[in-house]
Design an enzyme around this catalytic site. Structure first.
Site, PDB file in Angstrom:
ATOM      1  N   HIS A  70       1.439 -24.235  -5.128  1.00 25.21           N
ATOM      2  CA  HIS A  70       0.259 -24.358  -6.007  1.00 25.21           C
ATOM      3  C   HIS A  70      -1.039 -24.463  -5.202  1.00 25.21           C
ATOM      4  CE1 HIS A  70       3.187 -25.470  -9.211  1.00 25.21           C
ATOM      5  NE2 HIS A  70       3.748 -26.152  -8.230  1.00 25.21           N
ATOM      6  N   SER A 103     -23.243  -9.917   8.100  1.00 25.96           N
ATOM      7  CA  SER A 103     -23.996  -9.684   6.876  1.00 25.96           C
ATOM      8  C   SER A 103     -25.371  -9.149   7.248  1.00 25.96           C
ATOM      9  CB  SER A 103     -24.138 -11.002   6.116  1.00 25.96           C
ATOM     10  OG  SER A 103     -25.295 -10.997   5.301  1.00 25.96           O
ATOM     11  N   LYS A 121     -23.011 -15.062   9.154  1.00 22.97           N
ATOM     12  CA  LYS A 121     -21.757 -14.607   8.542  1.00 22.97           C
ATOM     13  C   LYS A 121     -20.842 -13.825   9.478  1.00 22.97           C
ATOM     14  CE  LYS A 121     -20.512 -14.877   4.802  1.00 22.97           C
ATOM     15  NZ  LYS A 121     -20.923 -14.361   3.507  1.00 22.97           N
ATOM     16  N   GLU A 129      -9.820  -8.209   3.355  1.00 26.67           N
ATOM     17  CA  GLU A 129     -10.359  -7.968   2.010  1.00 26.67           C
ATOM     18  C   GLU A 129     -10.115  -6.521   1.567  1.00 26.67           C
ATOM     19  OE1 GLU A 129     -14.322 -10.283   1.305  1.00 26.67           O
ATOM     20  OE2 GLU A 129     -14.178  -9.729   3.421  1.00 26.67           O
TER      21      GLU A 129
END
Ligand code: ARG
Length: 465
Positions: free
Chosen positions: A155, A276, A282, A289
């Site tokens: 979980h 970024s 970043k 992804e």
């Protein structure tokens, strides 16, 4: 003039030509198409269906075309529709009328079915090879991190301590099953449809077994209708590829979480991250992804292919031309994803201390504390209750179980002795789980060795074409 132009008195509308031509994508099959034609021509010559010297001229012509296509010297024509008729048209240009005998006893329907199977078998082996590289990377990382303690989750809540090696080898098992699925699909696909004709075979005395032996097929199809209309192997491979993407996507999700500031379990190498354009700080896990994102198109191609096939009456229907773009795109996507994963994993930095600290929090040793009482004779259900109360108390006090004094332990149960501290140390929690398949160092090491042996056998046994 079209190769099929005899019964037509009018040209195709250019819109029609653009709409139904497949040369833009099926030119990928050129090697398989030419190999298939060479086998067909040699068989025709051997059977005396065409003369031996005609077969030789055709084969020489085809070999020249094969070479020129691979050198980028051939321009395909939209008007010739697909790779099969492009090759035949070029052959006719080059060697003249004898080329017109190549298509004796053959149809584009059994031709394309043969080409695509040859291609599927080649690409299946390529997928297996890429899976082997990934399994190898996972098993070497597994070995490196036999003792790297981390929290295991259910979980997405901390559950019990495990090791990073144990965690990564779970993926090793997934990719091993994927390898097996590809092998199964290829084994079933290894049956040659050439000789099925358009749908009902041919009156020419073909030697199908001989052609199959030239092309390296294990057997020949047993029903000509099925031979030309079967695309099960495309669906099976799309399904195997979909599961590969499910597994890569689950791993990607973990990589993304683990590299977040909240987890800080790993940091990815600069070579596999991007920045970024506005936020200077970043560093984004783009590979993971993109792999997670690309899984969708592979599942889409599986569903698209099932849907394309489901209403088709026997035998060939032009709908089936749609199999190729789906299959090719899925293969490109899955192969690229498999290719980039091992170097990304092998270069990531593992923050062992952060992982171990993560395992120390969140009462991941609570099960072991309950097991301790159960081993001293308390029924497990009651032990669970005692430790549950201790956890509630510990939460109020803001401390961990191992921070209780012995007197505090004994206030909850007289069964607690000095050895409780050893019993709930993270290392004991991990190494005590010696059950086969468990996270104990020795067990995981056994698994690493077994997986490496399997890998060696898999590599030796893989179908090479
Ligand atoms: N380009 C076609 C395909 O990919 C080849 C077979 C065409 N056969 C036919 N009868 N039109 O399916």
């Amino acid at each position: 003039m079209k190769l099929w132009g005899g019964r037509f008195s009018k040209d195709s509308d250019p819109l029609m030509e653009d709409f139904h031509s497949s040369i833009f994508f099926d030119q990928r099959l050129y090697q398989e198409d030419i190999r298939g034609s060479i086998a067909h021509a040699s068989m025709l010559g051997r059977q005396g269906i065409i003369q031996e010297k005609e077969a030789e001229a055709i084969i020489r012509g085809l070999e020249g075309i094969l070479e020129d296509i691979s050198l980028g010297k051939v321009e395909f024509s939209l008007g010739a529709e697909d790779i099969h008729m492009n090759v035949e048209a070029i052959l006719t240009e080059r060697i003249g009328d004898v080329a017109k005998k190549l298509h004796t006893g053959r149809s584009r329907n059994d031709q394309v079915a043969t080409d695509l199977k040859l291609y599927a078998l080649k690409e299946g082996a390529a997928l297996q090879e890429l899976l082997e590289e990934l399994i190898e990377a996972l098993s070497s990382l597994g070995e490196e991190h036999l003792e790297t303690i981390m929290p295991g989750y259910t979980h997405l809540q901390k559950a019990q301590p495990i090791t990073l090696g144990h965690h990564l080898l779970a993926y090793g098992e997934m990719f091993r099953r994927d390898w097996g699925r590809v092998a199964d699909a290829c084994r079933r696909a290894d049956v040659m449809p050439l000789g099925s004709g358009a749908l009902a075979g041919t009156t020419f005395p073909l030697d199908r077994e001989y052609a199959a032996s030239l092309l390296g097929f294990r057997e020949i199809t047993r029903n000509s209708l099925d031979g030309v209309s079967d695309r099960d192997y495309v669906v099976e491979l799309l399904s195997a590829m979909s599961l590969i993407m499910v597994h890569l996507s689950r791993l990607s999700e973990e990589i993304i979480l683990w590299s977040s500031d909240e987890f800080r379990f790993i940091s990815l190498d600069d070579a596999y991250s991007t920045g970024s354009s506005i936020m200077p700080q970043k560093k984004n896990p783009d590979v993971a992804e993109l792999v997670r994102g690309k899984s969708g198109r592979v599942f889409g191609h599986l569903m698209g292919s099932l849907t394309m096939l489901k209403g088709l009456p026997l035998a060939y229907n032009k709908d089936m031309q749609e199999d190729k773009e789906a299959f090719f795109d899925a293969l490109d996507t899955v192969k690229k994803s498999l290719l980039i994963y091992p170097p990304m994993l092998l270069t990531m930095k593992v923050n062992r201390e952060v992982m171990a600290r993560g395992a120390a929090g969140g009462f991941t040793n609570a099960t072991d504390a309950a097991d301790y009482l159960a081993k001293k004779g308390l029924p497990f259900r009651e032990a669970h209750e005692v430790i549950g109360k201790m956890v509630a108390h510990a939460l109020e006090q803001g401390k961990a179980l191992e921070e209780f004094t012995l007197a505090e332990f004994q206030a909850f149960s007289p069964l607690f002795q000095e050895d409780i501290y050893e019993a709930i140390s993270l290392l004991t929690c991990v190494n005590g789980r010696k059950v086969p398949g468990g996270p104990a160092t020795d067990r995981v090491l056994e698994h690493v060795r077994e997986l490496k042996n399997w890998l060696k056998e898999a590599r030796d046994g893989r179908n090479r074409r």
